[in-house]
Design a protein around this motif. Structure first.
Motif, PDB file in Angstrom:
ATOM      1  N   ALA A  54      54.846 106.384  53.503  1.00  0.00           N
ATOM      2  CA  ALA A  54      55.598 107.296  55.150  1.00  0.00           C
ATOM      3  C   ALA A  54      56.734 106.493  55.727  1.00  0.00           C
ATOM      4  CB  ALA A  54      54.292 107.084  55.558  1.00  0.00           C
ATOM      5  N   ILE A  55      56.321 105.443  56.051  1.00  0.00           N
ATOM      6  CA  ILE A  55      57.743 104.333  56.559  1.00  0.00           C
ATOM      7  C   ILE A  55      59.294 104.720  55.894  1.00  0.00           C
ATOM      8  CG2 ILE A  55      58.658 102.042  56.343  1.00  0.00           C
ATOM      9  CD1 ILE A  55      55.876 101.231  57.348  1.00  0.00           C
ATOM     10  N   ALA A  56      58.818 105.011  54.005  1.00  0.00           N
ATOM     11  CA  ALA A  56      60.022 104.980  53.479  1.00  0.00           C
ATOM     12  C   ALA A  56      61.329 107.106  54.634  1.00  0.00           C
ATOM     13  CB  ALA A  56      59.845 105.716  52.294  1.00  0.00           C
ATOM     14  N   GLN A  57      60.522 107.286  54.983  1.00  0.00           N
ATOM     15  CA  GLN A  57      60.689 108.942  55.162  1.00  0.00           C
ATOM     16  C   GLN A  57      60.917 108.308  56.932  1.00  0.00           C
ATOM     17  OE1 GLN A  57      60.255 110.983  52.457  1.00  0.00           O
ATOM     18  NE2 GLN A  57      59.440 109.259  51.632  1.00  0.00           N
ATOM     19  N   LEU A  58      60.233 107.364  57.233  1.00  0.00           N
ATOM     20  CA  LEU A  58      61.018 107.787  58.705  1.00  0.00           C
ATOM     21  C   LEU A  58      62.089 106.509  58.883  1.00  0.00           C
ATOM     22  CD1 LEU A  58      57.088 107.920  60.655  1.00  0.00           C
ATOM     23  CD2 LEU A  58      59.162 109.982  60.556  1.00  0.00           C
ATOM     24  N   GLY A  59      62.146 105.566  57.953  1.00  0.00           N
ATOM     25  CA  GLY A  59      62.181 104.661  58.013  1.00  0.00           C
ATOM     26  C   GLY A  59      61.856 103.088  58.787  1.00  0.00           C
ATOM     27  N   TRP A  60      63.029 102.190  58.796  1.00  0.00           N
ATOM     28  CA  TRP A  60      62.353 100.995  59.161  1.00  0.00           C
ATOM     29  C   TRP A  60      62.188 101.017  60.972  1.00  0.00           C
ATOM     30  CZ3 TRP A  60      60.834  97.232  56.617  1.00  0.00           C
ATOM     31  CH2 TRP A  60      61.531  97.196  55.073  1.00  0.00           C
ATOM     32  N   VAL A  61      62.971 101.332  62.269  1.00  0.00           N
ATOM     33  CA  VAL A  61      63.328 101.559  63.701  1.00  0.00           C
ATOM     34  C   VAL A  61      61.495 103.372  63.853  1.00  0.00           C
ATOM     35  CG1 VAL A  61      63.847 102.695  65.238  1.00  0.00           C
ATOM     36  CG2 VAL A  61      65.360 101.265  63.949  1.00  0.00           C
ATOM     37  N   THR A  62      61.480 104.157  63.124  1.00  0.00           N
ATOM     38  CA  THR A  62      60.512 104.880  63.531  1.00  0.00           C
ATOM     39  C   THR A  62      59.336 104.541  62.461  1.00  0.00           C
ATOM     40  OG1 THR A  62      62.865 106.268  64.012  1.00  0.00           O
ATOM     41  CG2 THR A  62      60.646 107.260  63.576  1.00  0.00           C
ATOM     42  N   GLY A  63      59.377 104.174  61.554  1.00  0.00           N
ATOM     43  CA  GLY A  63      58.005 104.029  60.681  1.00  0.00           C
ATOM     44  C   GLY A  63      56.909 102.815  61.038  1.00  0.00           C
ATOM     45  N   GLY A 280      38.961  95.276  64.763  1.00  0.00           N
ATOM     46  CA  GLY A 280      39.099  96.691  63.417  1.00  0.00           C
ATOM     47  C   GLY A 280      40.454  97.497  63.754  1.00  0.00           C
ATOM     48  N   VAL A 281      40.980  97.380  65.439  1.00  0.00           N
ATOM     49  CA  VAL A 281      41.791  98.153  65.081  1.00  0.00           C
ATOM     50  C   VAL A 281      43.508  96.921  64.741  1.00  0.00           C
ATOM     51  CG1 VAL A 281      44.326  99.640  66.097  1.00  0.00           C
ATOM     52  CG2 VAL A 281      41.739 100.255  66.499  1.00  0.00           C
ATOM     53  N   SER A 282      43.203  95.540  65.271  1.00  0.00           N
ATOM     54  CA  SER A 282      44.082  94.889  65.647  1.00  0.00           C
ATOM     55  C   SER A 282      44.479  94.620  63.761  1.00  0.00           C
ATOM     56  CB  SER A 282      43.858  94.227  66.135  1.00  0.00           C
ATOM     57  OG  SER A 282      42.265  93.100  65.666  1.00  0.00           O
ATOM     58  N   THR A 283      43.188  94.046  63.295  1.00  0.00           N
ATOM     59  CA  THR A 283      42.983  93.917  61.927  1.00  0.00           C
ATOM     60  C   THR A 283      43.697  94.675  60.897  1.00  0.00           C
ATOM     61  OG1 THR A 283      40.979  92.113  62.351  1.00  0.00           O
ATOM     62  CG2 THR A 283      41.518  92.586  59.737  1.00  0.00           C
ATOM     63  N   THR A 284      43.261  95.587  60.782  1.00  0.00           N
ATOM     64  CA  THR A 284      44.036  97.410  60.105  1.00  0.00           C
ATOM     65  C   THR A 284      45.596  97.284  60.544  1.00  0.00           C
ATOM     66  OG1 THR A 284      42.854  98.648  61.357  1.00  0.00           O
ATOM     67  CG2 THR A 284      41.465  98.208  60.062  1.00  0.00           C
ATOM     68  N   THR A 285      45.722  97.365  61.800  1.00  0.00           N
ATOM     69  CA  THR A 285      47.361  97.159  61.921  1.00  0.00           C
ATOM     70  C   THR A 285      47.859  96.630  61.065  1.00  0.00           C
ATOM     71  OG1 THR A 285      46.618  98.611  64.020  1.00  0.00           O
ATOM     72  CG2 THR A 285      48.919  97.457  63.743  1.00  0.00           C
ATOM     73  N   MET A 286      47.456  95.505  61.339  1.00  0.00           N
ATOM     74  CA  MET A 286      48.093  93.718  60.647  1.00  0.00           C
ATOM     75  C   MET A 286      48.689  94.022  59.004  1.00  0.00           C
ATOM     76  SD  MET A 286      47.503  89.467  60.573  1.00  0.00           S
ATOM     77  CE  MET A 286      46.019  90.048  59.353  1.00  0.00           C
ATOM     78  N   PHE A 287      47.859  95.019  58.660  1.00  0.00           N
ATOM     79  CA  PHE A 287      47.322  95.169  57.096  1.00  0.00           C
ATOM     80  C   PHE A 287      48.903  96.670  57.298  1.00  0.00           C
ATOM     81  CE2 PHE A 287      44.065  91.984  56.431  1.00  0.00           C
ATOM     82  CZ  PHE A 287      43.990  91.567  54.800  1.00  0.00           C
ATOM     83  N   TYR A 288      48.140  97.383  57.951  1.00  0.00           N
ATOM     84  CA  TYR A 288      49.354  98.249  57.612  1.00  0.00           C
ATOM     85  C   TYR A 288      50.586  97.625  57.839  1.00  0.00           C
ATOM     86  CZ  TYR A 288      45.231 101.533  57.726  1.00  0.00           C
ATOM     87  OH  TYR A 288      44.018 102.262  57.771  1.00  0.00           O
ATOM     88  N   MET A 289      51.042  97.288  58.787  1.00  0.00           N
ATOM     89  CA  MET A 289      52.811  96.782  59.160  1.00  0.00           C
ATOM     90  C   MET A 289      53.080  96.012  57.819  1.00  0.00           C
ATOM     91  SD  MET A 289      53.698  97.648  62.200  1.00  0.00           S
ATOM     92  CE  MET A 289      55.114  97.268  62.992  1.00  0.00           C
ATOM     93  N   LEU A 290      52.244  95.156  57.500  1.00  0.00           N
ATOM     94  CA  LEU A 290      52.586  94.265  56.246  1.00  0.00           C
ATOM     95  C   LEU A 290      52.577  94.907  54.860  1.00  0.00           C
ATOM     96  CD1 LEU A 290      50.327  91.001  56.856  1.00  0.00           C
ATOM     97  CD2 LEU A 290      52.826  90.980  56.669  1.00  0.00           C
ATOM     98  N   CYS A 291      51.726  96.421  54.735  1.00  0.00           N
ATOM     99  CA  CYS A 291      51.803  96.896  53.049  1.00  0.00           C
ATOM    100  C   CYS A 291      52.766  97.998  53.747  1.00  0.00           C
ATOM    101  CB  CYS A 291      50.456  97.411  53.197  1.00  0.00           C
ATOM    102  SG  CYS A 291      49.041  96.170  53.041  1.00  0.00           S
ATOM    103  N   GLY A 292      52.812  98.176  54.446  1.00  0.00           N
ATOM    104  CA  GLY A 292      54.166  99.341  55.456  1.00  0.00           C
ATOM    105  C   GLY A 292      55.579  98.862  54.367  1.00  0.00           C
ATOM    106  N   CYS A 293      55.517  97.567  55.137  1.00  0.00           N
ATOM    107  CA  CYS A 293      56.947  97.414  55.673  1.00  0.00           C
ATOM    108  C   CYS A 293      56.846  96.709  54.076  1.00  0.00           C
ATOM    109  CB  CYS A 293      57.124  96.409  56.933  1.00  0.00           C
ATOM    110  SG  CYS A 293      56.903  97.114  58.169  1.00  0.00           S
ATOM    111  N   PHE A 294      56.148  95.961  53.970  1.00  0.00           N
ATOM    112  CA  PHE A 294      57.011  94.793  52.762  1.00  0.00           C
ATOM    113  C   PHE A 294      57.009  96.108  51.017  1.00  0.00           C
ATOM    114  CE2 PHE A 294      55.858  91.000  54.255  1.00  0.00           C
ATOM    115  CZ  PHE A 294      56.446  90.486  54.024  1.00  0.00           C
ATOM    116  N   GLY A 295      55.909  96.916  51.460  1.00  0.00           N
ATOM    117  CA  GLY A 295      55.648  98.276  50.133  1.00  0.00           C
ATOM    118  C   GLY A 295      57.178  98.924  50.210  1.00  0.00           C
TER     119      GLY A 295
END
Length: 478
Positions: A54-63, A280-295
């Motif tokens: 998803a981040i690959a489609q949107l890019g660093w900024v928008t993603g 729950g939301v803050s924990t998952t957002t942290m994981f999402y940012m890390l997994c999405g961005c590093f992925g």
């Protein structure tokens, strides 16, 4: 004698208070920990696997911006929804056991049926999606082992069918579906939450290792490049679809009320639920940012739809196998978190309509070695087994991953996560029309509606494209 009767009555009242809640139901035992586990199990689902794409489609900024925006919206509206569990007072009012009950108490009318259609349609879609994803993970394990033993020179040697794994997943769900209700799921949710952290951490670690190892794939501020990676129309449709995938990744409002109904009181359920939502939301957002961005950093604009499969079927094959097993175990628990409200809805309706039917209402105690006695209800057994079988067959017919997730997210995010919580808050707080608060809440609602529409359009286009090349019962790798 009068004194004895008085004390006997007091003892009986104390016993009732000890064993039953204010609504006459068995004492709830849920805590901040169990509610947070339910939320993490529901939120960190298969959606995390598609975030790099998803981040690959949107890019660093928008993603990254879209990820953060969805997390803020989800947390904000979840606090509004938590205050709606009791009515009219959020602390001492009458309990509402389901999302539909909440809407009935605060809004009423045709909106109750609209809520039911959105909620249960979403829950059914999620259980189908989890069946697909679990089978993909198990196929990945099977192919990884095959490549490790036979080499990678000919991928057709290791072609594997999804369908046996979907069948195994269905058998496990048939057994677990006999768990009577949401209140008995805490242990399964805690296990599933641990599994979700495990595979997310492995994917994150592998992405970091790939970047640290010198991999520098092409990444851009705006994502995939028109004319290089995709055509102009593909860019538009993939952008829409990726927004739907991110919306799906924050999909837990559908079961928030059912989770809140497991909490013991005091403290007040809405206060505990808000803390659980924040955790729950803050924990998952942290994981999402890390997994999405590093992925995205690891794979660039060619990031795969499921970023754990992007590491290939090579070394360290055992670690990727373990991650995929963790996904499957997590989805076993997550399936139940989303299926239990469906089970409860149908069973409650049938009990009210046919209260004299022994097939529907009778419970039979069956001794199970080492586990004690287990209550069996014939209707529950037949209905839940039928449901699992039907959803598994649908998953076998339409085994599409990203498009399916995007469509579910787009269809349910607006009504369940945004529209109903905002409308119920306006009604409950008696917000005057055209006041500042009313206007900005309405603007938020309309913007989210527009986002959901374009995300749904992107997912439908993706499904149509997949169907053009779809061959039923084709093995993975053929």
């Amino acid at each position: 004698m009068a004194n004895q009767a008085f004390y006997t009555e007091k003892l009986e009242d104390a016993d009732l208070a000890k064993n039953f809640d204010d609504d006459g139901r068995s004492k709830r035992t849920g805590t901040l920990l169990t509610a947070s586990a339910h939320i993490i199990t529901a939120v960190i689902g298969s959606g995390v696997l598609s975030l790099a794409w998803a981040i690959a489609q949107l890019g660093w900024v928008t993603g990254t911006a879209v990820l953060m925006i969805f997390s803020f919206i989800t947390y904000f509206t979840s606090t509004l929804l938590a205050d709606s569990y009791r009515s009219p007072d959020p602390v001492s009012g009458k309990r509402n056991y389901t999302y539909m009950d909440v809407v009935r108490s605060h809004l009423g009318g045709f909106k109750v049926q609209l809520c039911g259609l959105a909620q249960y349609g979403n829950l059914i879609g999620v259980t189908i999606g989890y069946t697909i994803t679990a089978s993909i993970s198990m196929v990945a394990v099977s192919r990884s082992d095959c490549f490790h033993n036979k080499g990678t020179h000919d991928h057709k040697l290791c072609s594997v069918s999804n369908y046996p794994y979907m069948s195994v997943f269905a058998v496990i769900q048939i057994i677990l579906s006999q768990i009577p209700n949401f209140h008995k799921l805490s242990w399964l949710s805690i296990l599933a939450a641990v599994m979700s952290f495990a595979y997310s951490s492995i994917g994150l670690g592998l992405s970091i290792a790939k970047v640290a190892g010198g991999a520098h794939p092409k990444t851009t501020m705006t994502g995939t490049t028109v004319g290089v990676d995709v055509t102009g129309s593909e860019k538009i449709w993939r952008t829409f679809q990726s927004i739907g995938d991110i919306a799906f990744a924050y999909n837990y409002s559908t079961v928030l009320i059912e989770i809140q109904d497991t909490l013991r009181s005091p403290p007040a359920e809405n206060k505990v639920m808000k803390k659980a939502s924040l955790a729950g939301v803050s924990t998952t957002t942290m994981f999402y940012m890390l997994c999405g961005c590093f992925g995205y950093a690891a794979f660039g604009n060619q990031a795969p739809g499921n970023f754990l499969t992007g590491f290939g079927f090579y070394e360290p094959f055992w670690l990727i196998d373990f991650a995929n097993v963790c996904i499957a175990v997590h989805l076993i628990g997550a399936y139940q978190v989303f299926a239990q409200p469906i089970f409860g809805f149908v069973e409650t309706r049938c009990n009210k309509r046919w209260p004299d039917s022994k097939f529907i209402t009778s419970e039979y105690s069956v001794p199970i070695p080492f586990l004690g006695e287990w209550n069996i209800n014939l209707f529950r057994m037949v209905w839940r087994t039928t449901y699992v079988v039907i959803t598994s067959v649908i998953a076998m017919i339409l085994p599409f991953f990203n498009d399916f997730l995007g469509l579910i997210g787009a269809a349910s995010f607006y009504p369940l996560t945004v529209y109903f919580p905002i409308e119920m808050y306006i009604a409950r707080a008696k917000i005057p029309k055209f006041s500042f608060t009313w206007v900005w809440l309405k603007i938020l609602s309309w913007v989210c509606l527009a986002v959901s529409i374009v995300a749904a359009a992107g997912s439908i286009q993706g499904l149509v494209t997949d169907l053009k090349t779809y061959k039923p019962f084709k093995n993975v790798g053929d």
